[in-house]
Design a protein around this motif. Structure first.
Motif, short mmCIF file in Angstrom:
data_model
loop_
_atom_site.label_atom_id
_atom_site.label_comp_id
_atom_site.label_asym_id
_atom_site.label_seq_id
_atom_site.Cartn_x
_atom_site.Cartn_y
_atom_site.Cartn_z
N SER A 152 -5.77 -4.40 13.95
CA SER A 152 -5.07 -3.75 13.05
C SER A 152 -3.76 -4.00 12.93
CB SER A 152 -5.56 -2.05 13.04
OG SER A 152 -4.91 -1.71 14.13
N TYR A 157 -3.84 -1.38 7.53
CA TYR A 157 -4.40 -2.82 7.34
C TYR A 157 -5.51 -2.93 8.62
CZ TYR A 157 -4.55 -7.84 7.33
OH TYR A 157 -5.08 -9.14 7.22
N THR A 158 -6.70 -3.24 8.31
CA THR A 158 -7.66 -3.79 9.10
C THR A 158 -8.58 -4.63 8.98
OG1 THR A 158 -9.31 -2.01 8.30
CG2 THR A 158 -7.83 -0.98 10.11
N ASP A 234 -6.71 -2.49 3.06
CA ASP A 234 -5.44 -2.24 3.22
C ASP A 234 -5.06 -1.30 1.94
OD1 ASP A 234 -2.70 -2.16 3.97
OD2 ASP A 234 -2.73 -4.55 3.28
N SER A 235 -3.84 -0.69 2.02
CA SER A 235 -3.63 0.35 1.15
C SER A 235 -2.74 -0.44 -0.05
CB SER A 235 -2.40 1.40 1.66
OG SER A 235 -1.34 0.64 2.30
N ILE A 238 -4.82 -6.94 -1.55
CA ILE A 238 -4.98 -8.16 -0.42
C ILE A 238 -5.03 -9.39 -1.01
CG2 ILE A 238 -6.64 -9.08 1.37
CD1 ILE A 238 -7.84 -6.00 1.27
#
Length: 254
Positions: A152, A157-158, A234-235, A238
């Protein structure tokens, strides 16, 4: 109008008993000359056959080719060297599957849902909204084991990567598994060098009250008995390059 006279057809001949039976021709008697010619022909045939045997008997017998094959010389040396563990894919995939996972990038924190890098079928199924269906489905697919890694960065974001291995005693489950994902509202691209491998990126975020809007990207491909799964959250949107780079690097290790 005058009616023309109809001509009658040819009359049938009288029956044999009425006209008398025809005389049967008798075979003609052969003369003496014919018998003499036939006898001479037979004598000539016998004489020619005897002469042929005598000529052949005076000749040396023709040698027949040998039925045995020529001896092939054995190559020198001990033969090709066995493949090393790094070159032999069978050794590689039957060993520690975690070693085939790509390394976590620098500057990221470790993030994984596995237990020391492993997932059994129960833990794997719990990652989905309908774990019961996934559990029974993976058992039917002859789930063997799964290796997992993840990381992460920041608050949203992971990344998680899974290598799911199947026994494949009855079905090619690894190949079939990459077609089981229903992906809608995304853009997609083929992963080079993977045959049917695909990468997907959401064009719209998943929104829930009380949570940040979340975008998702995923990649699915297989090689042999191993299916690769990559998930990115992800916020913010991507990029294609992010998911494609991870997918190509991971497949390059299988």
């Amino acid at each position: 109008m005058e009616v023309s006279e109809v001509s009658e057809g040819p009359e049938w001949p009288e029956r044999p008993e009425e006209v008398g039976s025809p005389e049967v021709p008798k075979p003609r008697r052969r003369g003496r000359t014919t018998l003499l010619i036939a006898g001479a022909a037979v004598l000539g045939l016998v004489a020619g056959t005897c002469a042929g045997f005598l000529v052949q008997a005076d000749r040396e017998p023709t040698k027949l080719p040998s039925l045995s094959q020529s001896v092939v010389k054995q190559a020198k040396g001990d033969g090709p060297e066995p493949l090393s563990a790094a070159q032999d894919r069978k050794v590689k995939v039957d060993g520690d599957l975690r070693r085939l996972l790509i390394k976590r990038p620098r500057g990221t924190q470790e993030y994984s849902t596995g237990d020391d890098g492993w997932m059994d079928v129960a833990a794997y199924s719990e990652e989905y909204t309908k774990p019961g269906d996934i559990f029974s489905g993976r058992l039917d697919d002859e789930f063997r084991r799964a290796a997992v890694t993840g990381w992460s960065r920041g608050d949203a974001y992971t990344v998680e990567i899974r290598l799911v291995q199947y026994r494949q005693e009855e079905d090619l489950a690894a190949a079939e598994s990459i077609h089981s994902w229903k992906v809608t509202g995304t853009r997609s691209w083929a992963i080079p060098g993977t045959g049917e491998g695909m990468a997907y990126v959401d064009t719209r975020p998943d929104t829930k009250p009380g949570y940040l809007p979340m975008y998702q990207a995923q990649a699915h491909a297989y090689r042999g008995d191993i299916a690769m799964e990559i998930w990115i959250f992800d916020s913010k949107p991507i990029p294609k390059k992010t998911i494609m780079d991870l997918a190509e690097r991971q497949m390059g290790r299988l």
